[in-house]
Write a protein that holds these residues in place. Structure first.
Motif, PDB file in Angstrom:
ATOM      1  N   ALA A 223       0.837  -1.380  -0.080  1.00 56.60           N
ATOM      2  CA  ALA A 223       0.036  -0.059   0.016  1.00 56.60           C
ATOM      3  C   ALA A 223       0.816   1.254   0.093  1.00 56.60           C
ATOM      4  O   ALA A 223       0.264   2.231  -0.557  1.00 56.60           O
ATOM      5  CB  ALA A 223      -0.969   0.122   1.275  1.00 56.60           C
ATOM      6  N   PHE A 224       2.112   1.202   0.622  1.00 59.14           N
ATOM      7  CA  PHE A 224       3.108   2.458   0.383  1.00 59.14           C
ATOM      8  C   PHE A 224       3.926   2.275  -0.650  1.00 59.14           C
ATOM      9  O   PHE A 224       4.532   3.263  -1.355  1.00 59.14           O
ATOM     10  CB  PHE A 224       3.576   2.792   1.753  1.00 59.14           C
ATOM     11  N   VAL A 225       4.611   0.879  -0.870  1.00 60.72           N
ATOM     12  CA  VAL A 225       5.464   0.811  -2.100  1.00 60.72           C
ATOM     13  C   VAL A 225       4.755   1.308  -3.354  1.00 60.72           C
ATOM     14  O   VAL A 225       5.572   1.992  -4.008  1.00 60.72           O
ATOM     15  CB  VAL A 225       5.998  -0.597  -1.853  1.00 60.72           C
ATOM     16  N   LEU A 226       3.579   0.639  -3.758  1.00 61.30           N
ATOM     17  CA  LEU A 226       3.443   0.961  -5.116  1.00 61.30           C
ATOM     18  C   LEU A 226       3.016   2.574  -5.245  1.00 61.30           C
ATOM     19  O   LEU A 226       3.731   2.994  -6.383  1.00 61.30           O
ATOM     20  CB  LEU A 226       1.945   0.265  -5.313  1.00 61.30           C
ATOM     21  N   PRO A 227       2.302   3.224  -4.479  1.00 58.96           N
ATOM     22  CA  PRO A 227       2.179   4.671  -4.704  1.00 58.96           C
ATOM     23  C   PRO A 227       3.636   5.416  -4.905  1.00 58.96           C
ATOM     24  O   PRO A 227       3.823   6.094  -5.625  1.00 58.96           O
ATOM     25  CB  PRO A 227       1.353   5.243  -3.812  1.00 58.96           C
TER      26      PRO A 227
ATOM     27  N   GLN B 272      10.424  -6.169  -1.203  1.00 59.38           N
ATOM     28  CA  GLN B 272       9.290  -5.701  -1.874  1.00 59.38           C
ATOM     29  C   GLN B 272       9.483  -4.547  -2.803  1.00 59.38           C
ATOM     30  O   GLN B 272       8.915  -4.437  -3.821  1.00 59.38           O
ATOM     31  CB  GLN B 272       8.143  -5.416  -0.951  1.00 59.38           C
ATOM     32  N   PHE B 273      10.274  -3.783  -2.362  1.00 55.23           N
ATOM     33  CA  PHE B 273      10.510  -2.441  -3.266  1.00 55.23           C
ATOM     34  C   PHE B 273      11.469  -3.139  -4.513  1.00 55.23           C
ATOM     35  O   PHE B 273      11.232  -2.695  -5.518  1.00 55.23           O
ATOM     36  CB  PHE B 273      11.699  -1.634  -2.459  1.00 55.23           C
ATOM     37  N   ARG B 274      12.275  -4.143  -4.207  1.00 59.66           N
ATOM     38  CA  ARG B 274      12.995  -4.603  -5.476  1.00 59.66           C
ATOM     39  C   ARG B 274      12.101  -5.372  -6.222  1.00 59.66           C
ATOM     40  O   ARG B 274      12.317  -5.338  -7.589  1.00 59.66           O
ATOM     41  CB  ARG B 274      14.140  -5.649  -4.804  1.00 59.66           C
ATOM     42  N   VAL B 275      11.223  -6.358  -5.907  1.00 61.47           N
ATOM     43  CA  VAL B 275      10.403  -6.912  -6.692  1.00 61.47           C
ATOM     44  C   VAL B 275       9.502  -5.981  -7.638  1.00 61.47           C
ATOM     45  O   VAL B 275       9.521  -6.241  -8.789  1.00 61.47           O
ATOM     46  CB  VAL B 275       9.517  -8.095  -5.916  1.00 61.47           C
ATOM     47  N   LEU B 276       8.907  -5.063  -6.882  1.00 65.35           N
ATOM     48  CA  LEU B 276       7.855  -4.361  -7.569  1.00 65.35           C
ATOM     49  C   LEU B 276       8.493  -2.994  -8.410  1.00 65.35           C
ATOM     50  O   LEU B 276       7.992  -2.448  -9.294  1.00 65.35           O
ATOM     51  CB  LEU B 276       7.008  -3.472  -6.550  1.00 65.35           C
TER      52      LEU B 276
END
Ligand SMILES: Nc1ncnc2c1ncn2[C@@H]1O[C@H](COP(=O)(O)OP(=O)(O)OP(=O)(O)O)[C@@H](O)[C@H]1O
Length: 460
Positions: A36-40, A70-74
């Motif tokens: 919810a915070f990584v994507l935006p 998660q940052f790396r993957v997305l």
């Protein structure tokens, strides 16, 4: 998963983070707050990529690595550069990474504050996003007090940043948190009657203190017997208890690993990796593992002690039943902890049911378990594990005019040499044994040939 994202996907809050408002997100454990915070943030970064764009602060080192993952993957399609700044790892290498201006820095407060105090090779003055994950824990003044380090960090980030605060238990510390989020923070709370997820079965087991371990061994044995694919996290109240339980379970041949703050960082990562890969089915941990860790295979959480605070309970049991999966949480409760259970029930708005156990089976292993525990305690006492001992030792050294860190270094070097010697001896032993086996093999071969020749002669 209830919490989609506050940034992009949720129709009701479409692009909320894109409006530039500060945001506080409170949703149940395992509901997807990280994405919810990584994507935006990634979406914003893609519009204007530079470093250092975002700073994420989180209370534990393991959690920092998980968020970075998660940052790396997305963020892979964006060619995202991240940097993890946590204690227990090489500070020089970290300083070098920071100076290369990564897009995102994920840090624990203590080490980041150390860098800010000691280095001018990087700046957080231009960050757009400041995320405090497990924000209520960061502000808590518990056994690890982050407030001094947070002051340093907040002094180093620009006032114009967008601040995002996340946790499954934000409501208790709402006022303190609001002072961190300035530009009319938007508070998003997933509305629910109950504060734990529906897929979680919650049970308690009323046991006298002295037989707790026998119940624990019995519970694990039952899970092992009844399930092919199983994995359990057991939470303990202290590092020492965690260590002893791990030693004890190993004596019973259970595949367990420990995770607590008195372990070296490399050991901590190794233990977690072993558990995540399901090689070891049991993780015995202190509350260092109670927040945020996302290990989908965990089916059971056992609280070896009743948590003193309802919010600790919420986070601990939230290590199972994540992202819509089912899970079971069993809390061992002694007669002195009943009031704690009542407080938990009041907070989570659910009554815990009793877990039924075959008492006779527990009684049959009681003596063996207690004797094993005592043996493990004695073993541990022979080492310098004890927290108090460690602190006292440091104090004593300072009084003696010695530098405890230097002494520890020397000791570590000595241990290294000892280990090397031991390995060398083991290698010599192994070579000798291999030689012996080879000689024996040759002997047997010769004997067989002789017998063959003899048999051939006789045949002729
Ligand atoms: N939209 C989604 N659909 C399916 N799975 C998701 C979605 N968003 C996140 N997940 C997965 O759900 C799991 C839990 O997510 P996450 O770790 O972010 O939970 P959390 O809300 O931060 O929990 P905690 O409060 O325990 O930290 C992760 O494995 C994540 O990959």
């Amino acid at each position: 998963v209830g919490l989609c994202t506050l940034g992009t996907c949720s129709p009701g809050h479409s692009g909320l983070l894109h409006t530039g408002r500060d945001c506080m997100g409170c949703a149940k454990t395992g509901s997807g707050k990280t994405a919810a915070f990584v994507l935006p943030i990634l979406q914003k970064l893609s519009e204007d990529p530079y470093g250092i764009f975002c700073l994420v602060v989180t209370p534990t080192r393991e959690l920092a690595y998980q968020i970075a993952e998660q940052f790396r993957v997305l963020g892979k399609p964006l060619g995202l550069k991240d940097c993890i700044i946590v204690g227990g790892m090489d500070m020089v290498a970290q300083a070098l990474e920071l100076s290369r201006k990564p897009h995102v820095v994920i840090a624990t407060p203590g080490r980041l504050a150390d860098h800010l105090r000691s280095s001018n090779t990087f700046s957080l003055r231009k960050i757009k996003f400041l995320v405090l994950d497990e924000a209520d824990r960061l502000l808590e003044q518990g056994c690890t007090d982050f407030t001094k380090d947070l002051e340093v960090i907040l002094g180093a980030v620009p006032a114009t940043r967008q601040t995002l605060l996340f946790s499954a238990t934000l409501t208790d510390t709402l006022n303190e948190l609001k002072s961190l989020a300035m530009n009319k923070p938007f508070f998003w709370e997933s509305q629910a009657e109950v504060r734990t997820v529906d897929e979680l079965v919650q049970r308690y087991l009323l046991v006298p203190e002295k037989v707790k371990d026998a119940y624990l061994v019995h519970l694990i044995q039952t899970f092992q017997d009844e399930h092919e694919d199983w994995s359990i996290i057991i939470f303990t109240s202290t590092c020492k208890d965690c260590q002893i339980l791990n030693m004890m379970l190993k004596q019973f041949n259970f595949p367990s690993v420990a995770l607590h703050s008195m372990m070296k960082q490399k050991q901590r990562f190794a233990a977690l990796a072993k558990f995540k890969s399901s090689v070891f089915k049991i993780l015995i941990a202190t509350d260092v593992a109670s927040r945020g860790l996302d290990i989908p295979t965990v089916q059971v959480v056992i609280n070896h002690n009743t948590p003193g605070l309802p919010k600790i309970y919420i986070h601990r049991v939230g290590r199972t039943a994540r992202a819509g999966r089912h899970g079971l949480a069993i809390t061992l409760v002694t007669q002195y902890d009943i009031h704690l259970v009542h407080a938990i029930e009041e907070q989570i708005k659910t009554k815990l049911q009793e877990f039924s156990v075959e008492e006779r089976a527990v009684l049959s292993i009681l003596t063996q378990v207690n004797v094993t525990r005592r043996e493990c305690e004695i073993k541990l006492e022979a080492t310098d594990f004890d927290e108090k001992k460690e602190i006292n030792k440091r104090k004593q050294m300072i009084l003696e005019g010695k530098d405890p860190d230097l002494e520890a270094k020397r000791k570590a070097e000595l241990a290294k040499i000892k280990k090397k010697n031991k390995q060398f001896r083991a290698r010599v032993q192994q070579t000798l044994q291999e030689k012996k086996q080879l000689q024996l093999k040759r002997k047997l071969q010769k004997k067989a040939w002789r017998q063959q020749r003899q048999a051939a002669k006789e045949e002729k």
